[in-house]
Write an enzyme that holds these catalytic residues in place. Structure first.
Site, PDB file in Angstrom:
ATOM      1  N   GLU A   1      50.966 -38.375 -48.099  1.00 41.38           N
ATOM      2  CA  GLU A   1      52.165 -38.070 -47.307  1.00 41.38           C
ATOM      3  C   GLU A   1      52.732 -39.219 -46.476  1.00 41.38           C
ATOM      4  OE1 GLU A   1      51.458 -34.482 -45.011  1.00 41.38           O
ATOM      5  OE2 GLU A   1      51.465 -33.225 -46.804  1.00 41.38           O
TER       6      GLU A   1
ATOM      7  N   GLU B   1      49.310 -29.450 -52.672  1.00 40.07           N
ATOM      8  CA  GLU B   1      48.972 -28.726 -51.437  1.00 40.07           C
ATOM      9  C   GLU B   1      49.874 -27.518 -51.359  1.00 40.07           C
ATOM     10  OE1 GLU B   1      48.910 -30.595 -47.591  1.00 40.07           O
ATOM     11  OE2 GLU B   1      47.692 -32.281 -48.274  1.00 40.07           O
TER      12      GLU B   1
END
Ligand SMILES: *[C@@H]1O[C@H](CO)[C@@H](O)[C@H](O)[C@H]1NC(C)=O
Ligand SMILES: *[C@@H]1O[C@H](CO)[C@@H](O)[C@H](O)[C@H]1NC(C)=O
Ligand SMILES: *[C@@H]1O[C@H](CO)[C@@H](O)[C@H](O)[C@H]1NC(C)=O
Ligand SMILES: *[C@@H]1O[C@H](CO)[C@@H](O)[C@H](O)[C@H]1NC(C)=O
Ligand SMILES: *[C@@H]1O[C@H](CO)[C@@H](O)[C@H](O)[C@H]1NC(C)=O
Ligand SMILES: *[C@@H]1O[C@H](CO)[C@@H](O)[C@H](O)[C@H]1NC(C)=O
Ligand SMILES: *[C@@H]1O[C@H](CO)[C@@H](O)[C@H](O)[C@H]1NC(C)=O
Ligand SMILES: *[C@@H]1O[C@H](CO)[C@@H](O)[C@H](O)[C@H]1NC(C)=O
Ligand SMILES: *[C@@H]1O[C@H](CO)[C@@H](O)[C@H](O)[C@H]1NC(C)=O
Ligand SMILES: *[C@@H]1O[C@H](CO)[C@@H](O)[C@H](O)[C@H]1NC(C)=O
Ligand SMILES: *[C@@H]1O[C@H](CO)[C@@H](O)[C@H](O)[C@H]1NC(C)=O
Ligand SMILES: *[C@@H]1O[C@H](CO)[C@@H](O)[C@H](O)[C@H]1NC(C)=O
Length: 482
Positions: A235, A344
Site C-alpha cells: 500500500e 485484502e
C-alpha cells in the site's frame, strides 16, 4: 476458465505431497543447493487460484488485532494518552529489553504450527505474511526490536509441511509508505518514506535480502514451490507520494527480484490506490486477446474495504453486493494484461471494531471524532456475538458470499484480512468460520448463487437508488486517516 486451473493446481499439489513429504521436519529453508540456473516454479500466478488469509498483527503489530498488548499501558495510570499508537512507539516506550521480551512472547504464541494445519483444513491454499523492514535491517536510532525473521522462517516451514503457499509481504518501510499504523509507524497524512534517500536505499537493501534469502540460490529445493510470491511493498500511498517514484521503485524492485532469485516466482505489486486498469501496461507482454503470453510472472494486488468512508458505510446490503460486482467486473477486464487478486478484504460492514481506525480515533459509523459525518448506527456490541441480530448475521454472510463468488470467478482469487484477531468478528476468518458466517466448505452458499442474491426479502426494504459504485468507495478509502 478457472476450473481448469484449479484442477491443474490440485494435481501439482498432489504431486508435491507424494514427492516431498516425510523429509521436512528438520530441514532448514537455507541449505545451499549449488544450482545457479533459473528454476521454474510450478506456480505462476496465471495458473494459481489464490484462496488465502493474511497473518495480520503477528510480525507487524496492529493495535486492533491484538489490543491486549496495547491496553497494558492503560493499566496503571488509566490515561489513554499513554497508549502507543504503533509498533515503533510500542518499542520506544518500553525500551528494547522489555519490548523484546514482550514481542518474543507474542511472536511465539500468537501463531504456531496448529494454525497452519487448521488453515489448510479450512480449504485455504496460501498465507500472506506481512513483515517490517526492521526484521532485517534497522535505521540508525530506530527503537524497533529485531527477531521476527526467525518466525517468518518457521512460518515457511509450517506452511510447507501443510502444503500451503507463502507470499512474503514487505509491509513496512523506513519513514512509512502510507502513514498507517500497519506500516509500523503512524503519521497521519504524512508518509515520510520518500523524504530521505536513506529510507529508499534501505528499502532496496531489505528487499534484496528477502529475495536472496527466500528465492536465492541458498534455498533448499523443497521450498522452491512454497514461496510463491514476494510483494515489494504494501500500500504505497500514491495520493501523497509521487506515482513516478513509486513506479521507479517497482521497476527496480522487479529487476532485482529477477536478478537475485533463482526461482521464477511471482513478484507482487499493490495497485498503489490507483484506479482499476492503471497497471495494464506495466511489465505486460500482452499483445491481443489471443496472445496473452505472460513472460513476467507478476501479480497486481487490489485491496477492497467498504467501511472507510461514510458513503461506503451507509449502503444497504443490496448496494454492497452491487458494489462488489462492479469492482469485480472491472478487475476482470485487467486479466488479459496481468493476473490480479483482491489481496485484502474482510467481512466488515462497519468500522466499529475498537482502534480499527487507530488508537485514540473513533468510528465513522457513530460519527465520532476525528470524523464529522452524521451517525449511521450504533457500534455497541459489534464484537458481542450474542447481541447480533438475525439481520446482522444474514447481511454479513451475504457480504462474504458475494465476495467469494466474485473474487473466485472473475480474477485469480483472494486473500482475507486476517486469519485471526483477539476480539473482532468482522476481521477474523477463524471466528467467522466458528460462527457459521464464513462458508465451510468455502464453496457452500446460503444466499448468493452465481452473483445473485436468492434471498431478497421485502422485509429489509427495497434497495434504494444506487448512490455508490466502487470508484466512489475506493476513492473514499483514500480518506482513511482524515
Ligand atoms: C539446476 O536446476 C535446473 C532447473 O531445475 C536443472 O535442470 C539442473 O539439472 C540443475 N543442476 C544441478 C547441478 O542440480
Ligand atoms: C483506560 O483506563 C481507564 C481507567 O480505568 C478506562 O476508563 C478506559 O476505558 C481505559 N481505556 C481503554 C481504551 O480501555
Ligand atoms: C493524560 O495525560 C495527558 C498528557 O500527559 C494530560 O494532558 C492529561 O491531562 C492526562 N489525563 C488524565 C485524565 O490524567
Ligand atoms: C498452539 O497453540 C494452541 C493455543 O495455545 C495450543 O492449543 C496448541 O497445542 C499449540 N500447538 C502447537 C503445535 O504447539
Ligand atoms: C516530507 O514529504 C512530505 C510529502 O510527502 C512533505 O510534505 C514534507 O514537507 C517533507 N518533509 C521534509 C522534512 O522533507
Ligand atoms: C548463502 O550461503 C552461504 C554459505 O553458507 C553464506 O555465506 C551466505 O551468506 C548465504 N547467503 C544468503 C543470502 O543467505
Ligand atoms: C505472444 O507474445 C509473446 C510476448 O510478446 C511472444 O514472445 C510470442 O512469440 C507471441 N506468440 C505468438 C504465437 O506470436
Ligand atoms: C494476435 O497476435 C498473434 C501473434 O502474437 C497473431 O498471430 C494473431 O493474428 C493476432 N490476433 C489478432 C486478432 O490480431
Ligand atoms: C517465468 O514464468 C513466466 C510465467 O509463468 C514464464 O512465462 C517465463 O518464461 C518464466 N521465465 C523463466 C526464465 O523461466
Ligand atoms: C462509477 O462511476 C464513475 C463516475 O460516475 C464512472 O466513470 C464509472 O464508470 C462507474 N463505474 C462503474 C463500475 O459503474
Ligand atoms: C445515509 O443515507 C440516508 C438515506 O439515504 C440519508 O438520509 C443519510 O443522511 C445518510 N447518512 C450519511 C452519514 O451519509
Ligand atoms: C452457476 O454458473 C455455473 C457456471 O457458469 C453453472 O454451471 C451453474 O449451473 C450455475 N448455477 C446456477 C444455480 O445457476
Amino acid at each position: 476458465m478457472f476450473a481448469r486451473n484449479i484442477l491443474l493446481s490440485s494435481t501439482l499439489i498432489f504431486l508435491l505431497v507424494i514427492a516431498g513429504y516425510g523429509s521436512c521436519e528438520d530441514v532448514s529453508i537455507h541449505k545451499r543447493n549449488g544450482n545457479d540456473s533459473i528454476i521454474q516454479s510450478s506456480f505462476s500466478s496465471r495458473s494459481f487460484q489464490y484462496r488465502g488469509v493474511a497473518l495480520g498483527g503477528w510480525l507487524v503489530l496492529e493495535p486492533y488485532i491484538t489490543p491486549s498488548l496495547f491496553l497494558e499501558f492503560n493499566k496503571t495510570g488509566g490515561n489513554e494518552s499513554d497508549i502507543p499508537v504503533d509498533e515503533y512507539h510500542y518499542c520506544k516506550k518500553l525500551g528494547s529489553e522489555t519490548a523484546k521480551k514482550r514481542l518474543e512472547k507474542h511472536w511465539s504464541t500468537f501463531y504456531n504450527e496448529s494454525d497452519f494445519a487448521l488453515i489448510k483444513q479450512y480449504g485455504l491454499n496460501m498465507v500472506r505474511i506481512p513483515i517490517g523492514y526492521w526484521a532485517f535491517e534497522k535505521m540508525k536510532g530506530d527503537p524497533y526490536v529485531q527477531g521476527a525473521q526467525k518466525y517468518l522462517d518457521k512460518a515457511i516451514e509450517w506452511a510447507h509441511k501443510y502444503d500451503l503457499k507463502v507470499w512474503v509481504d514487505l509491509h513496512g518501510v523506513p519513514g512509512s509508505q502510507n502513514g498507517f499504523d500497519n506500516s509500523g509507524y503512524r503519521d497521519i497524512g504524512y508518509p515520510g518514506w520518500l523524504n530521505k534517500t536513506e529510507n529508499v536505499d534501505l528499502t532496496y537493501k531489505v528487499l534484496h535480502q528477502i529475495y536472496s534469502k527466500y528465492g536465492g540460490h541458498n534455498i533448499t529445493s523443497e521450498y522452491y514451490d512454497t514461496i510463491l510470491g514476494i510483494e515489494v511493498i504494501n500500500e504505497p500511498f500514491s495520493p501523497k507520494l509521487p506515482i513516478s517514484d513509486i513506479k521507479d521503485y517497482y521497476n527496480k524492485a522487479y529487476d532485482d527480484g529477477r536478478k537475485t532469485q533463482v526461482i521464477n516466482n511471482t513478484i507482487v505489486f499493490h495497485d498503489a490506490f490507483k484506479p482499476m486498469g492503471y497497471w495494464n501496461d506495466f511489465l505486460s507482454s500482452y499483445k491481443n486477446e489471443t496472445n496473452t503470453t505472460d513472460i513476467y510472472n507478476i501479480l497486481i494486488d487490489h485491496h477492497h474495504y467498504e467501511v472507510f468512508s461514510a458513503g461506503g458505510l451507509n449502503q444497504t446490503i443490496e448496494q454492497h453486493i452491487k458494489s462488489i460486482k462492479d469492482l469485480s467486473s472491472d478487475i476482470e477486464k485487467e486479466i488479459p494484461h496481468h493476473p490480479a487478486v483482491v489481496g485484502e478484504w474482510s467481512a466488515a460492514l462497519t468500522d466499529c471494531t475498537p482502534w480499527l481506525n487507530g488508537v485514540g480515533l473513533g468510528s465513522r459509523y457513530e460519527g465520532q471524532a476525528p470524523y464529522d459525518n452524521p451517525k449511521i448506527g450504533s457500534c455497541k456490541d459489534i464484537n458481542n456475538w450474542s447481541k447480533w441480530s438475525k439481520k446482522d448475521k444474514v447481511n454479513t454472510r451475504k457480504f462474504i458470499e458475494i465476495q467469494l463468488d466474485q473474487y473466485e470467478s472473475k480474477m485469480n482469487g483472494w486473500i482475507f484480512w486476517c486469519y485471526k484477531t483477539e476480539d473482532t468478528i468482522e476481521w477474523d476468518f477463524k471466528r467467522l468460520v466458528e460462527l457459521g458466517l464464513m462458508p465451510q466448505p468455502l464453496t457452500q452458499r446460503k444466499y448468493i448463487v452465481n452473483g445473485t442474491d436468492t434471498n431478497t426479502s421485502s422485509k429489509n426494504g427495497s434497495p434504494t437508488a444506487p448512490l455508490n459504485n466502487w470508484t466512489i468507495v475506493l476513492s473514499s478509502l483514500l480518506a482513511i486517516f482524515i
